[in-house]
Design an enzyme around this catalytic site. Sequence first.
Site, PDB file in Angstrom:
ATOM      1  N   HIS A   1       0.439  96.334 -39.915  1.00 22.67           N
ATOM      2  CA  HIS A   1       0.406  95.294 -40.853  1.00 22.67           C
ATOM      3  C   HIS A   1       1.540  95.283 -41.662  1.00 22.67           C
ATOM      4  CE1 HIS A   1      -4.437  95.327 -39.832  1.00 22.67           C
ATOM      5  NE2 HIS A   1      -3.791  94.524 -38.925  1.00 22.67           N
TER       6      HIS A   1
ATOM      7  N   GLU B   1       0.825  95.972 -45.435  1.00 26.27           N
ATOM      8  CA  GLU B   1       0.327  97.525 -45.864  1.00 26.27           C
ATOM      9  C   GLU B   1       1.684  98.578 -45.648  1.00 26.27           C
ATOM     10  OE1 GLU B   1      -3.198  98.099 -43.306  1.00 26.27           O
ATOM     11  OE2 GLU B   1      -3.885  96.014 -44.203  1.00 26.27           O
TER      12      GLU B   1
ATOM     13  N   HIS C   1      -2.395 102.655 -42.522  1.00 25.11           N
ATOM     14  CA  HIS C   1      -2.900 101.265 -42.983  1.00 25.11           C
ATOM     15  C   HIS C   1      -3.144 101.221 -44.653  1.00 25.11           C
ATOM     16  CE1 HIS C   1      -3.622  98.937 -39.375  1.00 25.11           C
ATOM     17  NE2 HIS C   1      -3.714  99.971 -38.812  1.00 25.11           N
TER      18      HIS C   1
ATOM     19  N   GLU D   1      -6.518 105.004 -43.840  1.00 25.66           N
ATOM     20  CA  GLU D   1      -6.287 103.864 -44.624  1.00 25.66           C
ATOM     21  C   GLU D   1      -5.903 104.619 -46.333  1.00 25.66           C
ATOM     22  OE1 GLU D   1      -6.475 100.746 -44.600  1.00 25.66           O
ATOM     23  OE2 GLU D   1      -7.745 100.317 -42.569  1.00 25.66           O
TER      24      GLU D   1
END
Length: 436
Positions: free
Chosen positions: A84, A87, A190, A281
């Site tokens: 993404h 990110e 991410h 993440e």
Amino acid sequence: MFLIALSLCLGIVVSAGVGLEFRYHNSLEVEKYLRNVNNTFGFTHLHSIGKSVEGRDLWVLILGKNPTEHQIGIPEFKYVGNMHGNEVVGRVLLLQLIDYLTRGYLKDQLVTRLLNSTRVHILVSMNPDGFESSNRDCMYSQGRFNKNGVDLNRNFPDAFSKESGTREMEVRAIIDWLKTESFVLSANLHGGAVVASYPYDNSNKGAELKGGSSITPDNDVFVHLAKTYSYTHTLMHKGDQCYDSKDFTDGITNGYNWYPLPGGMQDYNYVWGQCLEITLELSCCKFPNESELPGFWDANRDALLAYMQQVHLGVKGQVLDADGKPVQNSLVEVEGRPNLCPFRTDSNGEYYRLLLPGNYTFKVTYPGHRVLMETLAVPYGPASFSALSHDFRLERDAATTPSPGNTHPPESCTSSQVWDFHTALKAILPTSILLS
């Protein structure tokens, strides 16, 4: 002199004594830096696995004792960042990891053992077009999608859905990449939370669904991998790092339990690529201030290295036929782990199975040969930077003569085959068996 001048002009340094600057490098700067690294260090190899929609190369830097080609017995590992585009912490961390590995090789014992025992692939940015279109808003920056407005982490074939849409260029590049390398372990970086998420991301509410989670046959390994990262990270294991996020026990979560995600990359890697992948993440804020970047590196550095070392879990080796020759596409199955796509040997006759320490019974199948059942005691391989090495030697089955044109099983599972197999398991096997 030209490379040094160019590096200084771009604010990029490749040196044994000076680290890479902590800031957001644009796509041109990243390419220049990677080219410079490749020209400076003989244990690296730079290549492009494809193009983005806007024509930017998807650059992968390989690091290892023999970076240009696979060596039998050396597992393939990969990190993928910036799927993404908005990110961005993972993108920065992978550049810092490259800098750390290149400066530490033959000087730092851990780095040296990692690169001597593993072939490491780093894709800094899977979505460079998205990055270039991003602004620096913490949570709501544009740039998540690729140039065509598609979320790349919803664009892969899905084991639990028959939907077949158009694959974006970046996704096709990853799918083709998985066909050229026998990856064993991977992580996808991410932002927007602080947690390690593991497969499955999706479910059709069949036998894989248990207690709100979608459980793979290798769930114990995935939980171990996620905890390896979260507990080596300075904060992730504490679980409640973002004010607007749920409290993740141990800093980990099953993907589906967090939220259902069809067409995700980690499920694709596991089901079709025989590569165990988790999603990391790494920041509450997707595009944090540059002043915070050194802190992110300090929090993640040891975890990035510890996770790489887990590529040495389990068992590795070759399957040999009755003549002692390695065979491709032999099925190597572990009792009690009914993978949607059974693991197969690659073109070198190699197999890799990530397993926690314990006793496991293997079933090895190849046309024209007797089915081999063998039980192995598996130690903790990461401690010695090597999985248990074991070759399976098959015996010819005199009662079976393979017909011409049918001497090999199918090379890979199709989406429909995975769907049909999953549906059959759902219909005939109790949950307890599927989850054993």
